[in-house]
Enzyme design. Structure first.
Site, short mmCIF file in Angstrom:
data_model
loop_
_atom_site.label_atom_id
_atom_site.label_comp_id
_atom_site.label_asym_id
_atom_site.label_seq_id
_atom_site.Cartn_x
_atom_site.Cartn_y
_atom_site.Cartn_z
N GLY A 1 5.51 -6.33 -0.92
CA GLY A 1 5.51 -6.25 -2.38
C GLY A 1 6.77 -5.62 -2.96
N SER B 1 11.93 -10.72 -53.60
CA SER B 1 12.45 -9.60 -52.82
C SER B 1 11.61 -8.36 -53.05
CB SER B 1 13.89 -9.31 -53.24
OG SER B 1 14.71 -10.37 -52.80
N ALA C 1 14.22 -10.76 -49.41
CA ALA C 1 14.68 -9.55 -48.72
C ALA C 1 13.74 -8.39 -49.00
CB ALA C 1 16.08 -9.20 -49.18
N TYR D 1 9.47 -7.04 -42.75
CA TYR D 1 8.49 -6.90 -41.68
C TYR D 1 7.32 -7.85 -41.94
CZ TYR D 1 4.66 -5.30 -38.81
OH TYR D 1 3.62 -5.28 -37.92
N LYS E 1 5.34 2.35 -6.10
CA LYS E 1 6.63 1.66 -6.06
C LYS E 1 6.57 0.24 -6.60
CE LYS E 1 8.56 0.70 -1.98
NZ LYS E 1 9.37 1.02 -0.78
N GLN F 1 -6.19 -0.43 1.47
CA GLN F 1 -5.90 0.24 2.75
C GLN F 1 -5.84 1.73 2.39
OE1 GLN F 1 -1.90 -0.06 4.19
NE2 GLN F 1 -2.49 0.19 6.33
N ALA G 1 0.81 -1.22 0.00
CA ALA G 1 0.00 0.00 0.00
C ALA G 1 0.84 1.26 0.00
CB ALA G 1 -0.94 0.01 1.20
N ARG H 1 10.32 7.80 -1.70
CA ARG H 1 11.70 8.01 -2.10
C ARG H 1 12.00 7.57 -3.54
NH1 ARG H 1 15.70 5.60 1.79
NH2 ARG H 1 14.06 4.17 2.47
N GLY I 1 0.38 1.90 9.00
CA GLY I 1 1.41 1.01 9.51
C GLY I 1 1.22 -0.42 9.03
C1 UD1 Z 1 9.47 -2.52 8.25
C2 UD1 Z 1 9.52 -3.17 9.63
C3 UD1 Z 1 10.99 -3.25 10.09
C4 UD1 Z 1 11.80 -4.02 9.05
C5 UD1 Z 1 11.64 -3.39 7.66
C6 UD1 Z 1 12.27 -4.26 6.61
C7 UD1 Z 1 7.46 -2.58 10.81
C8 UD1 Z 1 6.84 -1.70 11.81
N1 UD1 Z 1 8.76 -2.39 10.56
O1 UD1 Z 1 9.90 -1.17 8.40
O2 UD1 Z 1 11.07 -3.90 11.33
O3 UD1 Z 1 13.15 -4.06 9.42
O4 UD1 Z 1 10.25 -3.25 7.32
O5 UD1 Z 1 12.24 -3.63 5.38
O6 UD1 Z 1 6.81 -3.45 10.29
N2 UD1 Z 1 2.90 -0.97 4.09
C9 UD1 Z 1 1.55 -1.01 3.84
N3 UD1 Z 1 0.73 -0.27 4.63
C10 UD1 Z 1 1.18 0.52 5.63
C11 UD1 Z 1 2.56 0.53 5.88
C12 UD1 Z 1 3.40 -0.24 5.10
O7 UD1 Z 1 1.09 -1.70 2.94
O8 UD1 Z 1 0.36 1.15 6.27
C13 UD1 Z 1 3.79 -1.78 3.25
C14 UD1 Z 1 4.75 -0.93 2.45
O9 UD1 Z 1 4.21 -0.62 1.18
C15 UD1 Z 1 5.97 -1.82 2.34
C16 UD1 Z 1 5.93 -2.65 3.62
O10 UD1 Z 1 4.59 -2.56 4.11
O11 UD1 Z 1 5.89 -2.70 1.25
C17 UD1 Z 1 6.89 -2.15 4.69
O12 UD1 Z 1 6.55 -0.82 5.06
P1 UD1 Z 1 7.66 0.25 5.36
O13 UD1 Z 1 6.99 1.51 5.72
O14 UD1 Z 1 8.65 0.28 4.26
O15 UD1 Z 1 8.31 -0.37 6.68
P2 UD1 Z 1 9.72 -0.03 7.27
O16 UD1 Z 1 9.63 1.25 8.01
O17 UD1 Z 1 10.75 -0.17 6.25
CA CA Z 2 10.88 -0.23 3.79
#
Ligand code: UD1
Ligand code: CA
Length: 449
Positions: A104, A385, A360, A346, A22, A75, A10, A15, A80
Site C-alpha cells: 500500500g 451587482s 459583481a 459567492y 502511512k 492483522q 498494516a 518513520r 512480517g
Molecule cells: C520488504 C521485503 C524486501 C523488499 C522491500 C521493498 C520482506 C521480508 N522484505 O522489506 O525484500 O526489498 O520490502 O520495499 O518482505 N506489512 C504488513 N504487515 C506486516 C509487515 C509489513 O502489512 O506484518 C506491510 C507494510 O505496511 C508495508 C509492506 O508490508 O507496506 C512492506 O513491509 P516493510 O516492513 O516495509 O518491509 P521491508 O522491511 O521494507
Molecule cells: Ca519498506
C-alpha cells in the site's frame, strides 16, 4: 486468467513520525493506498483484499471510498510480510487463479507491470529492479535456472549485499501454491519476522520454478519518510504534467500546475499558470482555466472559461459556455449553459438557469448558522451587482434584481425586485457638512495644544 490482489498496508510507518497511518498520507490529493488500488483495479482483478493493522478503521474508510469492492482484513500484530499474506489468504478461500501481492505504500507501480507479472510463466514471480543504491532492500539471488531465493539485507552475507538486483516486494503465484508456501514459513531470521520472501527458496526446494520480472526503479519507490513523500509528490506531479501535455492539454506553465490522482482533462483544454486541482475535477475539451484557480470536486464543460483567481468547490457544475471570472467562489451549484458570473461572487447551493447574468458582488446567503438553503434562479435573469439572495429563495425566469438589493422573498418571473433603502438627496448640504467637519477638527487640535 482470474487474478486476486492482496495489498499489504498494516505497517504503522514509524518513520513518518505521524499519528496518521502511512498509507493515508496524501500523494496527488489522494491517500497513498488509493494509488496502489488504482493500479490493482486497472487489471480488473476478481478479488481485492487489503491487510490493515494500525488505525485499521480509518484505512477501511479510505479503501471503501477508492475501491468499494475490496475486502479489508485486520492483522492485529505486524509479524512480517509473510504473516500479513497469511492473514489475507482465508478471504481467498476457493479462489483459483493468480494472486498478486502489492504494498500500500508503493504508489508508482504501473498496471502494465502487474500484467507482465501475471503473464510470466513461472510458479512464483517476483518483481525486481536494478537499484542505484541497494541499501536495505532484499537481494535477489539468481542462477541459470532463474531465481533461487531472496535474502533480506539483515540476513545477507557481504557477497549477497553486493548484489544490485533487488526485491520490490511485489510477488505473484497461484493461490493454492501461495497458501501452501506461506503456511510453511517460520520466523527464524535476524528480524524474527515471517518473511514473505522466504517462499522463493521453499518453492525451489519443492522443484517449482521462480522467475524475476524487472521494472524501472522509480516504479518501485516506497514511501517511508516525509522527505520521501515530498519527493514522490514531485515525481507524481512531473508525470501528471507530462501525461496532460501528451493528451493534448495546453499547460502554459506546467511546473506550476498541480494535479490530483483522478484529475481528468479533455483535449485542447487550456490551463494557465498556478492552477491547483484537488480531487474529483473533470474538464471537457476546449474549456479554459486561467491563472491562479483552485478547483476540486467540480465539472467544467466545453467552451467554459474559469478565472483568473476563481475557486470551484465540490458540486460546482458548469455547463457549456459558462463564464466564471475573478474572485468568484462556487460550491454545490449548477450553472446552466451560458451563465455569466464575472466578478466577486459567492454562489452556494444554487441553480442558475441558462444565460443568466450574475452581477459583481452577488452572494447567496445559503447558511443561517444551522442549515444550508437553496437558491433557485431561472433562465435569462439579471441579478444586479451586490445582490444578497437570502435563501431559501427563488428568482423567476427573466426577472431582474436591483443593485444592492437584499432579496428575502421569491421574485416572480419577469418582475423587477428592489430590496434596498430609497435614496434621499439633500440639496447644497455637502459644503455645509465639510465646513462643520473642518471646524470640529480644528477644535480638537486646539484642545491638545
Ligand atoms: C520488504 C521485503 C524486501 C523488499 C522491500 C521493498 C520482506 C521480508 N522484505 O522489506 O525484500 O526489498 O520490502 O520495499 O518482505 N506489512 C504488513 N504487515 C506486516 C509487515 C509489513 O502489512 O506484518 C506491510 C507494510 O505496511 C508495508 C509492506 O508490508 O507496506 C512492506 O513491509 P516493510 O516492513 O516495509 O518491509 P521491508 O522491511 O521494507
Ligand atoms: Ca519498506
Amino acid at each position: 486468467m482470474a487474478v486476486a490482489v492482496i495489498v499489504l498496508a498494516a505497517g504503522q510507518g514509524t518513520r513518518m513520525n505521524s499519528d496518521l497511518p502511512k498509507v493515508l498520507h496524501h500523494l496527488g490529493a489522494a491517500p497513498l493506498i488509493a494509488h496502489a488500488l488504482a493500479a490493482a483495479t486497472a487489471i480488473e482483478p476478481a478479488r481485492v483484499v487489503v491487510v490493515a493493522g494500525h488505525e485499521a478503521e480509518e484505512v477501511r474508510q479510505a479503501v471503501a471510498l477508492f475501491c468499494p469492492e475490496a475486502e479489508v482484513v485486520i492483522q492485529a500484530e505486524q509479524l512480517g510480510t509473510g504473516h500479513a499474506v497469511a492473514t489475507a489468504l482465508p478471504r481467498l478461500d476457493g479462489f483459483e487463479g493468480r494472486v498478486l501481492v502489492l504494498y500500500g505504500d508503493t504508489p508508482f507501480i504501473r498496471a502494465e507491470t502487474l500484467r507482465d507479472m501475471v503473464a510470466a510463466r513461472a510458479d512464483v514471480v517476483v518483481l525486481g529492479f536494478e537499484a542505484a543504491e541497494p541499501g536495505r532492500y532484499g537481494r535477489l539471488v539468481t542462477s541459470r535456472a532463474g531465481l533461487e531465493r531472496i535474502v533480506e539485507f539483515k540476513d545477507a552475507t557481504p557477497e549477497e549485499r553486493a548484489i544490485t538486483l533487488c526485491n520490490s516486494g511485489v510477488i505473484c503465484a497461484d493461490a493454492a501454491v501461495l497458501a501452501r508456501l506461506v503456511a510453511g514459513l517460520t520466523n527464524a531470521n535476524a528480524a524474527g519476522e515471517y518473511y514473505l520472501t522466504d517462499i522463493i527458496a521453499a518453492a525451489r526446494a519443492e522443484g517449482l520454478s521462480a522467475a524475476v520480472v524487472t521494472c524501472a526503479e522509480a516504479e518501485t519507490m516506497g514511501i517511508n519518510t516525509r522527505a520521501e513523500l515530498a519527493r514522490a509528490e514531485a515525481l507524481f506531479q512531473a508525470r501528471a504534467r507530462a501525461e496532460a501535455l501528451d493528451n493534448g492539454v495546453t499547460l502554459t506553465a506546467p511546473d506550476t500546475v498541480f494535479f490530483a490522482l483522478d484529475t481528468w482533462i479533455g483535449r485542447d483544454a487550456v490551463i494557465g499558470p498556478n492552477v491547483v486541482f484537488g480531487p474529483g475535477v473533470t474538464i471537457e475539451s476546449g474549456a479554459e482555466v486561467r491563472a491562479f484557480c483552485h478547483l476540486e470536486g467540480c465539472h467544467i464543460s466545453r467552451g467554459a472559461t474559469v478565472g483568473p483567481f476563481a475557486r470551484l468547490r465540490p458540486g460546482a457544475e458548469l455547463a457549456e459556455d459558462v463564464h466564471v471570472g475573478n474572485f468568484v467562489e462556487i460550491k454545490n451549484s449548477i450553472l446552466d449553459e451560458g451563465v455569466k458570473v464575472g466578478h466577486l461572487t459567492y454562489l452556494g447551493d444554487a441553480h442558475v438557469g441558462e444565460r443568466t447574468n450574475i452581477g459583481a458582488g452577488t452572494v447567496t446567503c445559503n447558511y443561517d448558522g444551522v442549515m444550508k438553503h437553496h437558491t433557485e434562479i431561472g433562465a435569462d435573469a439579471f441579478i444586479g451587482s451586490d445582490t444578497m439572495l437570502v435563501a431559501p429563495v427563488r428568482v423567476g425566469a427573466g426577472a431582474l434584481t436591483g443593485s444592492g438589493s437584499v432579496i428575502t422573498a421569491d421574485v416572480p418571473a419577469g418582475a423587477v425586485a428592489l430590496g434596498r433603502a430609497r435614496q434621499e438627496n439633500k440639496p447644497g448640504l455637502a459644503a455645509k457638512l465639510m465646513e462643520r467637519l473642518r471646524a470640529e477638527k480644528a477644535r480638537r487640535a486646539g484642545g491638545k495644544a
